[in-house]
Scaffold this motif. Structure first.
Motif, PDB file in Angstrom:
ATOM      1  N   VAL A  96       9.196   9.038   4.585  1.00 47.21           N
ATOM      2  CA  VAL A  96       8.374   7.836   4.635  1.00 47.21           C
ATOM      3  C   VAL A  96       6.906   8.235   4.545  1.00 47.21           C
ATOM      4  CG1 VAL A  96      10.023   6.469   5.956  1.00 47.21           C
ATOM      5  CG2 VAL A  96       8.325   7.856   7.169  1.00 47.21           C
ATOM      6  N   LEU A  97       6.103   7.319   4.024  1.00 49.01           N
ATOM      7  CA  LEU A  97       4.648   7.481   3.979  1.00 49.01           C
ATOM      8  C   LEU A  97       4.027   6.502   4.958  1.00 49.01           C
ATOM      9  CD1 LEU A  97       3.688   7.809   0.208  1.00 49.01           C
ATOM     10  CD2 LEU A  97       2.964   9.354   2.015  1.00 49.01           C
ATOM     11  N   LEU A  98       3.172   7.006   5.830  1.00 51.90           N
ATOM     12  CA  LEU A  98       2.499   6.169   6.816  1.00 51.90           C
ATOM     13  C   LEU A  98       0.997   6.220   6.570  1.00 51.90           C
ATOM     14  CD1 LEU A  98       4.367   7.474   9.995  1.00 51.90           C
ATOM     15  CD2 LEU A  98       4.979   5.504   8.578  1.00 51.90           C
ATOM     16  N   PRO A  99       0.329   5.070   6.478  1.00 49.32           N
ATOM     17  CA  PRO A  99      -1.128   5.093   6.306  1.00 49.32           C
ATOM     18  C   PRO A  99      -1.818   5.547   7.586  1.00 49.32           C
ATOM     19  CG  PRO A  99      -0.354   2.840   6.552  1.00 49.32           C
ATOM     20  CD  PRO A  99       0.869   3.698   6.502  1.00 49.32           C
ATOM     21  N   ALA A 100      -2.958   6.198   7.399  1.00 44.56           N
ATOM     22  CA  ALA A 100      -3.772   6.659   8.524  1.00 44.56           C
ATOM     23  C   ALA A 100      -5.230   6.375   8.197  1.00 44.56           C
ATOM     24  CB  ALA A 100      -3.575   8.153   8.772  1.00 44.56           C
ATOM     25  N   PRO A 101      -6.072   6.149   9.209  1.00 47.66           N
ATOM     26  CA  PRO A 101      -7.488   5.873   8.955  1.00 47.66           C
ATOM     27  C   PRO A 101      -8.262   7.150   8.595  1.00 47.66           C
ATOM     28  CG  PRO A 101      -7.066   5.840  11.301  1.00 47.66           C
ATOM     29  CD  PRO A 101      -5.731   6.021  10.643  1.00 47.66           C
ATOM     30  N   GLY A 102      -7.870   7.761   7.482  1.00 44.43           N
ATOM     31  CA  GLY A 102      -8.472   9.017   7.041  1.00 44.43           C
ATOM     32  C   GLY A 102      -7.578  10.187   7.386  1.00 44.43           C
TER      33      GLY A 102
ATOM     34  N   GLY B 132      -5.946   7.713   4.556  1.00 42.79           N
ATOM     35  CA  GLY B 132      -5.092   8.820   4.168  1.00 42.79           C
ATOM     36  C   GLY B 132      -3.652   8.438   4.433  1.00 42.79           C
ATOM     37  N   PHE B 133      -2.741   9.401   4.236  1.00 42.84           N
ATOM     38  CA  PHE B 133      -1.325   9.137   4.439  1.00 42.84           C
ATOM     39  C   PHE B 133      -0.664  10.342   5.094  1.00 42.84           C
ATOM     40  CE2 PHE B 133      -2.622   6.485   0.909  1.00 42.84           C
ATOM     41  CZ  PHE B 133      -2.033   5.265   1.211  1.00 42.84           C
ATOM     42  N   VAL B 134       0.352  10.055   5.898  1.00 43.45           N
ATOM     43  CA  VAL B 134       1.195  11.072   6.516  1.00 43.45           C
ATOM     44  C   VAL B 134       2.598  10.875   5.974  1.00 43.45           C
ATOM     45  CG1 VAL B 134       2.152  11.948   8.674  1.00 43.45           C
ATOM     46  CG2 VAL B 134      -0.195  11.071   8.617  1.00 43.45           C
ATOM     47  N   ALA B 135       3.177  11.920   5.394  1.00 40.13           N
ATOM     48  CA  ALA B 135       4.555  11.868   4.903  1.00 40.13           C
ATOM     49  C   ALA B 135       5.425  12.760   5.775  1.00 40.13           C
ATOM     50  CB  ALA B 135       4.623  12.317   3.445  1.00 40.13           C
ATOM     51  N   VAL B 136       6.510  12.188   6.286  1.00 38.87           N
ATOM     52  CA  VAL B 136       7.456  12.930   7.125  1.00 38.87           C
ATOM     53  C   VAL B 136       8.864  12.405   6.841  1.00 38.87           C
ATOM     54  CG1 VAL B 136       5.851  13.437   9.016  1.00 38.87           C
ATOM     55  CG2 VAL B 136       7.141  11.298   9.036  1.00 38.87           C
TER      56      VAL B 136
ATOM     57  N   ILE C 177      -8.119  -2.324  -1.765  1.00 42.81           N
ATOM     58  CA  ILE C 177      -8.737  -1.404  -2.722  1.00 42.81           C
ATOM     59  C   ILE C 177      -7.799  -0.271  -3.083  1.00 42.81           C
ATOM     60  CG2 ILE C 177     -10.622   0.241  -3.037  1.00 42.81           C
ATOM     61  CD1 ILE C 177     -12.270  -1.609  -1.118  1.00 42.81           C
ATOM     62  N   ALA C 178      -7.177   0.338  -2.079  1.00 42.24           N
ATOM     63  CA  ALA C 178      -6.326   1.503  -2.332  1.00 42.24           C
ATOM     64  C   ALA C 178      -5.077   1.140  -3.113  1.00 42.24           C
ATOM     65  CB  ALA C 178      -5.952   2.164  -1.008  1.00 42.24           C
ATOM     66  N   THR C 179      -4.483  -0.010  -2.821  1.00 41.68           N
ATOM     67  CA  THR C 179      -3.288  -0.414  -3.569  1.00 41.68           C
ATOM     68  C   THR C 179      -3.605  -0.537  -5.053  1.00 41.68           C
ATOM     69  OG1 THR C 179      -2.390  -1.591  -1.651  1.00 41.68           O
ATOM     70  CG2 THR C 179      -1.522  -2.197  -3.806  1.00 41.68           C
TER      71      THR C 179
ATOM     72  N   LEU D 153       0.834  -1.202   0.000  1.00 45.85           N
ATOM     73  CA  LEU D 153       0.000   0.000   0.000  1.00 45.85           C
ATOM     74  C   LEU D 153       0.868   1.251   0.000  1.00 45.85           C
ATOM     75  CD1 LEU D 153      -2.665   1.602   0.383  1.00 45.85           C
ATOM     76  CD2 LEU D 153      -2.406   1.205   2.854  1.00 45.85           C
ATOM     77  N   CYS D 154       1.850   1.304   0.891  1.00 46.20           N
ATOM     78  CA  CYS D 154       2.712   2.488   0.990  1.00 46.20           C
ATOM     79  C   CYS D 154       3.562   2.657  -0.265  1.00 46.20           C
ATOM     80  CB  CYS D 154       3.592   2.390   2.232  1.00 46.20           C
ATOM     81  SG  CYS D 154       2.652   2.508   3.770  1.00 46.20           S
ATOM     82  N   ALA D 155       4.004   1.543  -0.861  1.00 45.95           N
ATOM     83  CA  ALA D 155       4.777   1.631  -2.089  1.00 45.95           C
ATOM     84  C   ALA D 155       3.915   2.165  -3.233  1.00 45.95           C
ATOM     85  CB  ALA D 155       5.342   0.257  -2.450  1.00 45.95           C
ATOM     86  N   ALA D 156       2.650   1.729  -3.301  1.00 50.75           N
ATOM     87  CA  ALA D 156       1.750   2.228  -4.333  1.00 50.75           C
ATOM     88  C   ALA D 156       1.492   3.725  -4.141  1.00 50.75           C
ATOM     89  CB  ALA D 156       0.434   1.451  -4.297  1.00 50.75           C
ATOM     90  N   ALA D 157       1.324   4.159  -2.890  1.00 51.05           N
ATOM     91  CA  ALA D 157       1.110   5.577  -2.621  1.00 51.05           C
ATOM     92  C   ALA D 157       2.343   6.394  -2.989  1.00 51.05           C
ATOM     93  CB  ALA D 157       0.761   5.775  -1.146  1.00 51.05           C
ATOM     94  N   ALA D 158       3.534   5.882  -2.674  1.00 44.52           N
ATOM     95  CA  ALA D 158       4.763   6.602  -3.007  1.00 44.52           C
ATOM     96  C   ALA D 158       4.926   6.731  -4.512  1.00 44.52           C
ATOM     97  CB  ALA D 158       5.963   5.884  -2.392  1.00 44.52           C
ATOM     98  N   ALA D 159       4.575   5.675  -5.250  1.00 46.70           N
ATOM     99  CA  ALA D 159       4.679   5.737  -6.706  1.00 46.70           C
ATOM    100  C   ALA D 159       3.674   6.723  -7.292  1.00 46.70           C
ATOM    101  CB  ALA D 159       4.469   4.346  -7.301  1.00 46.70           C
TER     102      ALA D 159
END
Length: 351
Positions: A79-85, A216-220, A244-246, A64-70
């Motif tokens: 880094v990208l961290l998933p969040a529940p919204g 949602g995602f948090v990038a830091v 679904i999100a991936t 999931l995080c790799a798909a979001a980063a791409a």
């Protein structure tokens, strides 16, 4: 229709259930134009039963995080961290950034949850009209880019340079990119580096039309990720959300086609509302901000036609409209605009 009920419809978008109670005689079904959510969502694929019956695997969360980063981009060392919204991330940001007693600036007008979250955490909130000097007596700054509701935007390179100066002064910066999918070049995640002290928030629900998925995602910077991981926990995204999100984030064809459709629909929205005398004054391809100079209460007027829009108590002449879902909804919006033309303005009604 009571004044309290009408005021409740101006707090957040998406309150179509409250609107239906307040306007029992309005046409059905209700058309909800009060949010900036894509009304034509990403098609949900068949899901394996086990994604409901077990916790997400580490490999699935990594995918999931790799798909979001791409899809979004990711600066080196971040880094990208998933969040529940992204709403949860907005509420957590002041607590991660130790907000109690500090002064935080928020570029306004903007999404009200940011100020509410910082005040709830004990911060002193200062509403700003422009980017402050790095020497300002603020510990943190919040920017929504592109902004909700007016679409105000900062160029990524310029905002990145500001972030470097701001964070070099020991300050923190939260950039909410919930609507950046329709303007990806604005995103700080395309920049080479993300300074320590910067938090970028992304939302899957807006562009992909999957708000109910709560993802949602948090990038830091990786060195800032520890407190976020502690608060978000080990399974910040559900199994179905991961699956679904991936798939959605990897679907370049759907993303491209959807971006074009949203841009065309936004132009159509401007033209439709212009027939009722509304002037476009901002927005993105997911929503438009419009001004009515005739003093009409358009939340009430459109609700009587079974159409929910977003009004603002701080700007009573301005209204946000999302996009209709299909031709039937476009026709009803056009009909409501035609009826609005024949209705008396506030000044005429007072005579």
């Amino acid at each position: 229709m009571t004044s309290a009920a009408l005021a409740a419809l101006k707090v957040h978008g998406g309150r179509v259930d409250l609107a239906a109670l307040a306007y029992p005689d309005a046409p059905r079904p209700w058309i909800d134009l009060s949010t900036g959510i894509n009304p034509v969502p990403y098609p949900i694929p068949p899901l394996p039963p086990e994604c409901f019956s077990r916790l997400p695997l580490a490999a699935e969360l990594d995918q999931l995080c790799a798909a979001a980063a791409a899809a979004y981009g990711l600066p080196r060392g971040a880094v990208l961290l998933p969040a529940p919204g992204s709403e949860i991330a907005i509420r957590l940001a002041p607590r991660v950034l130790a907000a109690h007693g500090v002064k935080v600036g928020i570029l306004t007008p903007t999404y009200s949850s940011h100020a509410a979250a910082w005040r709830a955490a004990g911060a002193q909130v200062h509403e700003l009209a422009a980017l402050p000097d790095a020497r300002a007596g603020l510990a943190a700054l919040v920017i929504v880019n592109p902004n909700n509701p007016d679409g105000r935007a900062f160029d990524a390179a310029a905002l990145s340079a500001f972030a470097q100066r701001w964070c070099a002064a020991g300050k923190q910066l939260v950039v909410d990119e919930a609507f950046a999918d329709v303007r990806p070049k604005l995103s700080l995640l395309h920049e080479p580096a993300l300074p320590r002290g910067v938090v970028v928030l992304r939302s899957l629900g807006k562009f992909f039309g999957l708000a109910g998925l709560r993802l949602g995602f948090v990038a830091v910077d990786a060195r800032d990720a520890g407190p976020w991981r502690d608060l978000l926990g080990d399974w910040a995204a559900s199994g179905p959300a991961c699956a679904i999100a991936t798939r959605a984030l990897r679907d370049d064809s759907w993303i491209t086609t959807t971006g074009r459709r949203l841009a065309a629909d936004r132009l159509r929205l401007d033209a439709t509302l212009a027939t009722a005398g509304l002037t476009a004054c901002g927005g993105t391809d997911l929503f438009g901000l419009y001004e009515d100079r005739d003093g009409r209460d358009l939340v009430d007027a459109f609700a009587r036609a079974g159409i929910l829009i977003r009004g603002f108590s701080h700007s009573p002449q301005r209204y946000r409209f999302g996009l209709p879902v299909d031709e039937a909804a476009w026709r009803r919006l056009a009909q409501a605009c035609a009826m609005l033309i024949t209705a008396p303005t506030a000044s005429e009604a007072a005579v």
